[in-house]
Design an enzyme around this catalytic site. Sequence first.
Site, short mmCIF file in Angstrom:
data_model
loop_
_atom_site.label_atom_id
_atom_site.label_comp_id
_atom_site.label_asym_id
_atom_site.label_seq_id
_atom_site.Cartn_x
_atom_site.Cartn_y
_atom_site.Cartn_z
N CYS A 2 0.83 -1.18 0.00
CA CYS A 2 0.00 0.00 0.00
C CYS A 2 0.87 1.24 0.00
O CYS A 2 2.09 1.15 0.05
CB CYS A 2 -0.84 0.01 1.27
N ARG A 27 0.57 2.24 -5.86
CA ARG A 27 0.82 1.13 -4.96
C ARG A 27 -0.43 0.31 -4.67
O ARG A 27 -0.37 -0.67 -3.92
CB ARG A 27 1.38 1.66 -3.63
N TRP A 74 -3.72 -2.04 -1.41
CA TRP A 74 -3.81 -3.20 -2.28
C TRP A 74 -3.97 -4.38 -1.33
O TRP A 74 -3.08 -4.68 -0.54
CB TRP A 74 -2.56 -3.34 -3.13
N ASN A 98 1.97 -0.35 5.44
CA ASN A 98 2.32 -0.97 4.18
C ASN A 98 3.19 -2.17 4.50
O ASN A 98 4.19 -2.02 5.20
CB ASN A 98 3.10 0.02 3.30
N GLY A 99 2.80 -3.37 4.04
CA GLY A 99 3.60 -4.56 4.31
C GLY A 99 2.72 -5.68 4.84
O GLY A 99 1.50 -5.65 4.68
N GLU A 479 5.37 -10.36 -23.46
CA GLU A 479 4.95 -8.99 -23.14
C GLU A 479 3.56 -8.71 -23.74
O GLU A 479 2.69 -8.13 -23.07
CB GLU A 479 6.00 -7.99 -23.67
N LYS A 483 0.25 -7.93 -21.46
CA LYS A 483 -0.50 -6.67 -21.62
C LYS A 483 -1.97 -6.97 -21.87
O LYS A 483 -2.85 -6.33 -21.31
CB LYS A 483 0.02 -5.86 -22.81
N GLU A 486 -3.63 -8.16 -18.68
CA GLU A 486 -3.72 -7.10 -17.67
C GLU A 486 -4.85 -6.12 -17.95
O GLU A 486 -5.58 -5.75 -17.04
CB GLU A 486 -2.42 -6.29 -17.64
N HIS A 502 4.09 -28.89 -29.25
CA HIS A 502 4.19 -29.76 -28.07
C HIS A 502 3.08 -29.48 -27.07
O HIS A 502 3.24 -29.71 -25.88
CB HIS A 502 5.56 -29.59 -27.41
N LYS A 602 0.53 -0.72 -9.62
CA LYS A 602 1.67 -0.32 -10.45
C LYS A 602 2.96 -0.88 -9.87
O LYS A 602 3.85 -1.29 -10.59
CB LYS A 602 1.72 1.22 -10.51
C1 G6P Z 1 3.54 -4.66 -11.57
C2 G6P Z 1 3.10 -3.80 -12.74
C3 G6P Z 1 3.88 -4.18 -14.00
C4 G6P Z 1 5.38 -4.11 -13.73
C5 G6P Z 1 5.77 -4.97 -12.52
C6 G6P Z 1 7.21 -4.73 -12.09
O1 G6P Z 1 3.11 -5.96 -11.75
O2 G6P Z 1 1.71 -3.95 -12.97
O3 G6P Z 1 3.55 -3.28 -15.04
O4 G6P Z 1 6.05 -4.56 -14.86
O5 G6P Z 1 4.96 -4.62 -11.40
O6 G6P Z 1 7.32 -3.43 -11.57
P1 G6P Z 1 8.66 -2.62 -11.55
O7 G6P Z 1 8.30 -1.30 -10.95
O8 G6P Z 1 9.61 -3.38 -10.66
O9 G6P Z 1 9.16 -2.53 -12.93
#
Ligand code: G6P
Length: 607
Positions: A2, A27, A74, A98-99, A479, A483, A486, A502, A602
């Site tokens: 958080c 966060r 979160w 947070n934690g 990637e 995306k 997500e 396979h 994020k």
């Molecule tokens: C979260 C975000 C991703 C990001 C990952 C790593 O899962 O949603 O978009 O790639 O964290 O975050 P960082 O800040 O370490 O790149």
Amino acid sequence: MCGIVGVVGTREATPLLFDALRRLEYRGYDSAGIATLVGGHIDRRRAQGKLDRLGSVLERRPLDGLTGIGHTRWATHGAPTEGNAHPHGTERVSVVHNGIIENHAELRAELEAAGQCFDTETDTETVAQLVDLNLKRGMSPREAAHACLSRLHGAYALAMIFAGHPELMIGARHGAPLAIGYGDDEMFLGSDSLALAPLTRRIAYLRDGDWAVLSRGGAEVFDAAGRQVPVEITTSALPGNAIGKDGYRHYMEKELREHPLVIGQTLQRMIDAATRRVVLPELPFDLARIPRITITACGSAFYAGLIGRWWLESEARIPVDADVASELRYREPPLAPGGLGLLISQSGETADTLAALHSLRAGGQHILSVLNVAESTMARESDMVLDTVAGPEICVASTKAFTAQLSVLACLAIATGRARGTISDAREEALVAALLDLPGRAAELFALGPAIQAAAAMVAEARDVLYLGRGAHVAVALEGALKLKEISYIHAEAYAAGEMKHGPIALIDRSVPIVASVPSGRLFEKTASNLQEARARGGRLVVFTDAAGAARMGRLAEHLIVLPDSHDFTAPILHSIAVQMLAYEVALLKGTDVDQPRNLAKSVTVE
Ligand code: G6P
């Protein structure tokens, strides 16, 4: 996991706390809350969901007070309900956290036996109840907090306020970052300096295990044993202004559009314009003598690492291991003494990556980090940082930070190759030319909008999508699939194209679109054959390629998207942008919350 913030001051606290929470929403955004001291009593407002919901609550029921704490959540322990939203507490104390308090169950049982009544399912409430019990037993707030901290196991950054003490706030840090902000007759606490940027530039980071007692006039900092320790105040360079969408529909759209600029800015830092050679800052280790590199990261940053591994192995002929951070530290791979731990993170705060940093360091590795936030915890703990110059990335799903990471890793591979004598001057010249060509090529990608929208219409109908690639483009597929998952909530899997037969080939029919990243290069023919196999089984293909690839692809693809020509070396960067654009267009069609998708954050600041 958080964001937390606190204010002891002379101004109304709620607007300051609310603005700081806006900057901490990266966060988490499952719920938010603020508590203040009003006439010596604790009052609070909380709301489930995004911060705007708390904003509406505050409009209906404003919250006065000059001292207060705020939280954006979160959810880990307990559902993301208003009841479980922070701050937690009693009439005597209010806490944001947070934690994760790992021994919360044991503490809860003990506290309940002592007569404390819990309102929530959260681990955080054990902190509030323990402090409350200590206060009831006659301890001062300072004693009650210190005695509580000595009982906690796990990771925490905490901020607390106390009824009857309008000018007091206590903060503590163990395994999760916490910054103290020094104002003019006002003091602040925040998960990071970004949260505090509009309030003050004078920041001190608490060291692990330390705790702080704040009043309007300053802070006293203590270690776990209760001994006062000195604090080092630094000046933050972060901008305090709000970041806007500049007329775009979403931050993601704006950030996608920033790819050319960000790649250009990042390369400018690493390539000498006059000599057209890669120039790294002076490193505290010798790239020529590194026996092995261990790359670690989470999410998209890890996929950048996979492409980085491909480049480092092929250009610098150095053995490279790559693993997600949450696995690396428990796998405990044998590490060559004097090896290099290469961390990649946009935020520099991701808990798993930070924990992996610690275990790599304990394993005798040099630590080099590729980071976007210069004032982050990882930046402070690394031997050397290579900056991605992406600027603030607000959309939860990473886009421009990803390509900035790739730009840095490409330059690192060239510099490592040169140091180890594995690439010639001519090769370096060609690779640098390809890199310098990238911003222009990336800008041309936006002309592909209509073609990508047409492909998106097909993908948006699907329940499952398969992404394929070979070589570095396996990571592009990963990637692209990430995306899509997500931001559009469509299930997607990425596979090395050669592995398709396979297993995943069993999934293929007209309802499972296949998205392939296939530049015309060394692996073109092989990948095209894999696509033929898929086509033969009714698979409907979206193929990203270049003009030469398109000419050889024939009528295989239902949607053939022709990217600008690029060097093999830089093609993964252009293809990554293209798959991100596709995911964005699908999300638009699905009408999802593109910038803040459900259940995500994020920066994931719990392990
Ligand atoms: C979260 C975000 C991703 C990001 C990952 C790593 O899962 O949603 O978009 O790639 O964290 O975050 P960082 O800040 O370490 O790149």
